[in-house]
Design an enzyme around this catalytic site. Sequence first.
Site, mmCIF file in Angstrom:
data_model
loop_
_atom_site.group_PDB
_atom_site.id
_atom_site.type_symbol
_atom_site.label_atom_id
_atom_site.label_comp_id
_atom_site.label_asym_id
_atom_site.label_seq_id
_atom_site.Cartn_x
_atom_site.Cartn_y
_atom_site.Cartn_z
ATOM 1 C CG ASP A 12 -1.911 1.165 1.206
ATOM 2 O OD1 ASP A 12 -2.716 1.223 0.258
ATOM 3 O OD2 ASP A 12 -1.856 2.024 2.095
ATOM 4 C CB SER A 13 0.177 4.740 -0.924
ATOM 5 O OG SER A 13 -1.040 4.932 -0.217
ATOM 6 C CE1 TYR A 44 3.112 5.474 -3.263
ATOM 7 C CE2 TYR A 44 1.959 3.619 -4.250
ATOM 8 C CZ TYR A 44 3.062 4.119 -3.595
ATOM 9 O OH TYR A 44 4.109 3.287 -3.278
ATOM 10 N N GLY A 45 -2.156 9.383 -4.652
ATOM 11 C CA GLY A 45 -3.215 10.003 -5.443
ATOM 12 C C GLY A 45 -2.783 11.138 -6.356
ATOM 13 C CB CYS A 75 -2.572 1.129 -2.977
ATOM 14 S SG CYS A 75 -2.469 2.845 -3.540
ATOM 15 C CG ASN A 76 -8.922 1.804 -3.896
ATOM 16 O OD1 ASN A 76 -9.844 1.219 -4.430
ATOM 17 N ND2 ASN A 76 -8.713 1.748 -2.583
ATOM 18 C CD GLU A 154 -0.110 7.032 5.554
ATOM 19 O OE1 GLU A 154 0.937 6.953 6.227
ATOM 20 O OE2 GLU A 154 -0.648 6.044 5.005
ATOM 21 C CB CYS A 186 -8.776 5.688 -0.579
ATOM 22 S SG CYS A 186 -7.149 5.912 0.192
ATOM 23 C CB THR A 187 -7.022 0.531 1.535
ATOM 24 O OG1 THR A 187 -5.778 1.049 1.055
ATOM 25 C CG2 THR A 187 -7.578 -0.473 0.545
ATOM 26 C CG HIS A 188 -4.967 5.695 3.602
ATOM 27 N ND1 HIS A 188 -4.424 5.122 2.480
ATOM 28 C CD2 HIS A 188 -3.918 6.064 4.383
ATOM 29 C CE1 HIS A 188 -3.101 5.147 2.573
ATOM 30 N NE2 HIS A 188 -2.773 5.707 3.719
#
Length: 272
Positions: A12-13, A44-45, A75-76, A154, A186-188
């Site tokens: 993932d990012s 990453y977006g 990560c999408n 984050e 988004c997995t966040h």
Amino acid sequence: MTTKKETIGILDSGVGGLTVAREVMRQLPRERIVYFGDTVNCPYGPRSADEVRQFTFDIVRFLQTFSLKALVIACNTATAVALEEAKRWLTVPVFGVIHPGARAAIKATNSGRIGVIGTEGTIKSGAYARALTQINADLHVVSHACPTLVPLVESGQAEAPETLPYVEAALKPLKGIALDTLILGCTHYPLLHKHISHVMGNGVQLISSAEEVARELSAVLHHQELLAPPLSAHNGEHQFFTSGAPQLFRKIAKKALGLDISVQSVQLKQAQ
């Protein structure tokens, strides 16, 4: 030393993919996971597709040293950019998070009106809208980028009360739209579930791809006879790596996973 085909790699990012790792651990408790969160380059977006591709394959090369039997791109943005290439490049099953999330949303919706929130890169790619309408062309899909949300997660502030106004501001454009389902693209974002649910209200079901990804992973490993045996030597012995500060990663992971884990910091060498 590791033995052949014993490890599930998850990348993932940053810390968002821990939501996927948590579900994989729940559904496949005997499996060994090696996780890499690229917190130095997160998010990453806003990155270009070339940058995201470079970061993704740098991590893949690192994870390959653990004798992978499967890889999850949790990560999408990386899924949108690099999934198909990764499938061609690797000889093990590779899973993304976009199609599983789309399938879960279609199962959940009653009205056919589905919202998608994600990073700028994911929304710009149109990957969710394509995945949804490929299955059902009659769906009404509304996509919205929320670039401010990943930094909140984050920073370790996902559950803080003072985070709510930022979530409200990010989701404001969706408030006047009739939706019954919202994909957390988004997995966040599942780490902000409480605040997002508060803003969107009880009438909107929130969809995370984690459960569907783990279910698909389990089915494929079973079909290919790659599941860990009942008396697996590792039995949930996982490793976590980050390109950034391990202390903050560990703090967030403890909340996300409910585990006190050890985290190693690794600087990846970019392929030339």
